[in-house]
Design a protein around this motif. Structure first.
Motif, PDB file in Angstrom:
ATOM      1  N   SER A  23       0.824  -1.218   0.000  1.00  0.00           N
ATOM      2  CA  SER A  23       0.000   0.000   0.000  1.00  0.00           C
ATOM      3  C   SER A  23       0.856   1.265   0.000  1.00  0.00           C
ATOM      4  N   TYR A  43      -2.086  12.897  -4.363  1.00  0.00           N
ATOM      5  CA  TYR A  43      -2.002  11.433  -4.449  1.00  0.00           C
ATOM      6  C   TYR A  43      -2.621  10.798  -3.199  1.00  0.00           C
ATOM      7  N   LEU A  44      -2.223  11.311  -2.018  1.00  0.00           N
ATOM      8  CA  LEU A  44      -2.746  10.728  -0.771  1.00  0.00           C
ATOM      9  C   LEU A  44      -4.236  10.996  -0.592  1.00  0.00           C
ATOM     10  N   THR A  45      -4.722  12.136  -1.155  1.00  0.00           N
ATOM     11  CA  THR A  45      -6.163  12.407  -1.088  1.00  0.00           C
ATOM     12  C   THR A  45      -6.926  11.301  -1.815  1.00  0.00           C
ATOM     13  N   TRP A  47      -5.710   8.325  -2.546  1.00  0.00           N
ATOM     14  CA  TRP A  47      -5.363   7.071  -1.842  1.00  0.00           C
ATOM     15  C   TRP A  47      -6.331   6.831  -0.674  1.00  0.00           C
ATOM     16  N   PHE A  48      -6.520   7.859   0.165  1.00  0.00           N
ATOM     17  CA  PHE A  48      -7.423   7.719   1.315  1.00  0.00           C
ATOM     18  C   PHE A  48      -8.865   7.550   0.847  1.00  0.00           C
ATOM     19  N   THR A  49      -9.267   8.316  -0.210  1.00  0.00           N
ATOM     20  CA  THR A  49     -10.646   8.236  -0.719  1.00  0.00           C
ATOM     21  C   THR A  49     -10.931   6.828  -1.239  1.00  0.00           C
ATOM     22  N   ALA A  50      -9.965   6.255  -1.968  1.00  0.00           N
ATOM     23  CA  ALA A  50     -10.149   4.899  -2.514  1.00  0.00           C
ATOM     24  C   ALA A  50     -10.297   3.887  -1.380  1.00  0.00           C
ATOM     25  N   GLY A  51      -9.459   4.000  -0.366  1.00  0.00           N
ATOM     26  CA  GLY A  51      -9.532   3.086   0.777  1.00  0.00           C
ATOM     27  C   GLY A  51     -10.849   3.226   1.518  1.00  0.00           C
TER      28      GLY A  51
ATOM     29  N   ALA B  24      -2.919   5.537  -7.141  1.00  0.00           N
ATOM     30  CA  ALA B  24      -3.447   5.910  -5.818  1.00  0.00           C
ATOM     31  C   ALA B  24      -4.652   5.035  -5.473  1.00  0.00           C
ATOM     32  N   GLY B  28      -4.486   2.431  -2.531  1.00  0.00           N
ATOM     33  CA  GLY B  28      -5.459   2.791  -1.487  1.00  0.00           C
ATOM     34  C   GLY B  28      -6.335   1.597  -1.147  1.00  0.00           C
ATOM     35  N   ALA B  31      -4.452  -0.834   0.994  1.00  0.00           N
ATOM     36  CA  ALA B  31      -4.425  -0.440   2.411  1.00  0.00           C
ATOM     37  C   ALA B  31      -5.725  -0.829   3.100  1.00  0.00           C
TER      38      ALA B  31
END
Lengths: 146, 110
Positions: A23, A43-45, A47-51, B24, B28, B31
């Motif tokens: 991840s 990118y992290l925005t 990443w968190f949204t996808a998770g 991403a 994501g 994770a």
């Protein structure tokens, strides 16, 4: 298919090992593409949204409502996680070397969880498992400093 | 939310391209799957072992980076990977022995 708890546990450990490890690999890919460092924020925005969507959409579709207790624990975990990240960033910014900050952060969290497992949840482990925890603790610290 | 605010308030914003968005999303989801697997594992396994495996997983991207990007493999990393493998072996064998002991105890009770 009837899978025993032992087999399921082994499968889950393998899933954790691969997915949790990979991840974070996206940041390495971005670095390899030579993109500017600021790309990590959008990118992290995503990443968190996808998770969040991966967990949230199935819950929504199944009509699961979060109990107040579960929401409270989730919020507390999020606050503690952000607190940990901010404290780590502050420690690094104040001039403490990474080879002290990262082992303390990673090793500390494993130790706290091991103590909680032993004293709060009364977990019983085989001596070989405890040896694995001790060796793994050293391995994680070496990985964080190397 | 914090990341979104940080992204929108950047003085020199970087445009988000489709390849960046795609990786991403993929990582994501990785994770999220990891955390779900961890939550499921502690329903019947030890939290100490689950959390340790979460931390040992840091070795996986390190190994992939060495393979894909020809990163340097230092002596310290070799020792760390060796210890991580030994630790996983002990954890899995320990879990097998614990399960065996539980089964033997249940048989003795009945």
């Amino acid at each position: 298919v009837n899978i025993s708890n032992k087999t399921l546990w082994l499968l889950l450990m393998l899933v954790i090992l691969l997915t949790n490890g990979m991840s974070a690999f996206g940041l390495r890919v971005l670095s390899g593409w030579g993109l500017p460092p600021n790309i990590k924020f959008p990118y992290l925005t995503v990443w968190f949204t996808a998770g969040f969507a991966c967990i949230g959409i199935p819950l929504l579709l199944r009509g699961v409502k979060a109990a107040r207790n579960a929401a409270g624990w989730g919020a507390l975990t999020a606050i503690l996680s952000i607190g940990g990240q901010v404290a780590m960033a502050n420690a690094l910014n104040s001039g403490l070397p990474g080879n002290i900050v990262f082992p303390v952060t990673v090793g500390g969290s494993i130790l706290v969880v091991a103590i909680a497992g032993k004293f709060f949840f009364a977990e019983k482990m085989h001596p070989l498992s405890w040896a694995g925890v001790a060796i793994g603790f050293v391995a994680v610290i070496l990985l964080s400093v190397s | 939310m914090i990341m979104l605010v940080r992204s929108l308030t950047l003085s020199n914003r970087v445009p988000l391209t489709w390849p960046v968005s795609a990786i991403a999303v993929v990582f994501g989801i990785c994770a999220a799957v990891a955390y779900l697997a961890f939550q499921r594992s502690i329903e019947f396994g030890n939290i100490t072992v689950g959390w340790l495996v979460m931390n040992l997983s840091a070795g996986v991207p390190a190994l992939v980076s060495i393979w894909l990007y020809s990163e340097k493999l230092s002596a310290l990393k070799i020792v760390a990977f060796g210890l991580a493998l030994l630790s996983l072996f002990c954890l899995f064998q320990g879990n097998r022995l614990e399960a065996g002991e539980k089964t033997a105890a249940q048989k003795a009770d009945s």
